[in-house]
Design an enzyme around this catalytic site. Structure first.
Site, PDB file in Angstrom:
ATOM      1  N   HIS A 168      15.912   7.826  -2.683  1.00 41.40           N
ATOM      2  CA  HIS A 168      17.154   8.440  -2.202  1.00 41.40           C
ATOM      3  C   HIS A 168      16.868   9.078  -0.854  1.00 41.40           C
ATOM      4  O   HIS A 168      16.004   9.951  -0.731  1.00 41.40           O
ATOM      5  CB  HIS A 168      17.682   9.485  -3.185  1.00 41.40           C
ATOM      6  N   CYS A 169      17.596   8.646   0.166  1.00 43.16           N
ATOM      7  CA  CYS A 169      17.368   9.140   1.527  1.00 43.16           C
ATOM      8  C   CYS A 169      18.481  10.104   1.913  1.00 43.16           C
ATOM      9  O   CYS A 169      19.643   9.693   2.030  1.00 43.16           O
ATOM     10  CB  CYS A 169      17.316   7.975   2.517  1.00 43.16           C
TER      11      CYS A 169
END
Length: 327
Positions: A168-169
């Site tokens: 997850h960025c």
């Protein structure tokens, strides 16, 4: 009787019964065959997708502001005051093209469904409708009450199971998964290129100003010009290193057919890996062409029929590992 959605909410808040089935204790490792991702489809790969996460939204806004700051310095400090018209036109066109492609890739990575599994579909009726083979094992995510296909992982920020989730960025306010990994790779590539271009222009501008009068090489005062250029140099160097590393990591993950979260969890070797070039064609949507570098490939303005997957009716199964046929 609670609906699947209510049952799912109970599980997410720790109020539901999410006990693991005792049958999982007696299953042999070779009997635990996860179902293919082709059996369970995403909710809609073409629908608009946006995560309402405060940290992610702030990081995404900061990303755009940093790009716009670089745009301001390049145009108003270096290019417009330049006496060389050809130099200004060529570099201005190149820089703006790279910046536009970087922001377009960021928008596609942020607003594309990364491969979310339909939520709350872990019902007996839905599992029976899959017509799986006897002895096959189905995994249920206890957090989002969904049937997990092979190589899917739950994201605590998106609150969904994501197919081939890499990580997850927060900078794109989204997971990097099966459907949007291409756009994330393009985003890191274009940011690295625009950072490198900005650094080269800063070096040339410093050399030009040292040879000429500082008051003639910029429309700003010399102290303001130096401060703006130093900040741009620091920003460009930082993002060049960061995005270059991310770009290399993502390309390596695609070529090895192994996501970052799979490496962290030691899940390698549990599936048949595809060759590097085939994995690249799958990730970038076809044979090698200019569309690989375009964040607009696959984008259509026409409205098609809604690809909505309804939540199956019935109670959510209690077990986290379900054998076929169901008891």
């Amino acid at each position: 009787m609670k609906s699947p959605v209510h049952r799912c909410r109970d599980v997410e808040h720790g109020r539901g019964q999410s006990g693991t089935g005792t049958v999982s204790t007696f299953l042999q490792a070779e009997q635990r065959i996860p179902i293919s991702k082709d059996v369970i489809t995403s909710s809609s790969a073409s629908a608009m997708w946006f995560i309402r996460d405060t940290c992610g939204i702030v990081c995404a806004v900061i990303t755009w502001m940093l790009v716009l700051y670089a745009e301001f310095v390049v145009l108003f400090v270096m290019l417009l005051p330049s006496k060389n018209l050809t130099y200004s036109i060529v570099n201005g066109t190149l820089f703006n093209t790279l910046a536009f492609l970087a922001l377009a890739s960021h928008l596609r990575a942020m607003c594309t469904d990364p491969g979310a599994v339909p939520k709350g579909n872990a019902t007996k009726e839905y599992i029976e409708s899959l017509q799986l083979k006897p002895g096959q094992v189905v995994y249920k995510c206890p957090k989002c009450c969904s049937i997990k296909p092979d190589r899917a992982h739950h994201c605590s920020v998106c609150k969904r199971c994501i197919r081939k989730m890499d990580h997850h960025c927060p900078w794109v306010n989204n997971c990097v998964g099966e459907n949007n990994q291409k756009y994330f790779v393009l985003f890191t590539m274009y940011i690295a290129l625009v950072s490198l271009h900005a650094l080269l222009m800063v070096v040339f501008h410093f050399l030009y100003c040292f040879e000429d009068d500082w008051t003639k090489c910029s429309s700003f005062s010399p102290p303001a010009t130096v401060i703006l250029l130093i900040l741009l140099c620091f920003e460009g160097l930082l993002f060049l290193i960061f995005t270059s590393v991310m770009f290399g990591t993502q390309v390596h993950s695609i070529c090895t057919d192994e996501t970052g979260i799979e490496r962290l969890k030691g899940e390698t070797g549990k599936w048949g890996k595809v060759p590097c070039w085939e994995a690249m064609r799958t990730a970038f949507g076809g044979p090698l062409s200019l569309s690989w570098c375009s964040p607009f490939s696959g984008l259509s303005c026409r409205r098609g029929p809604p690809d909505h997957v309804p939540v199956p009716q019935g109670d959510i199964v209690e077990e986290d590992v379900i054998t076929i046929p169901l008891d």
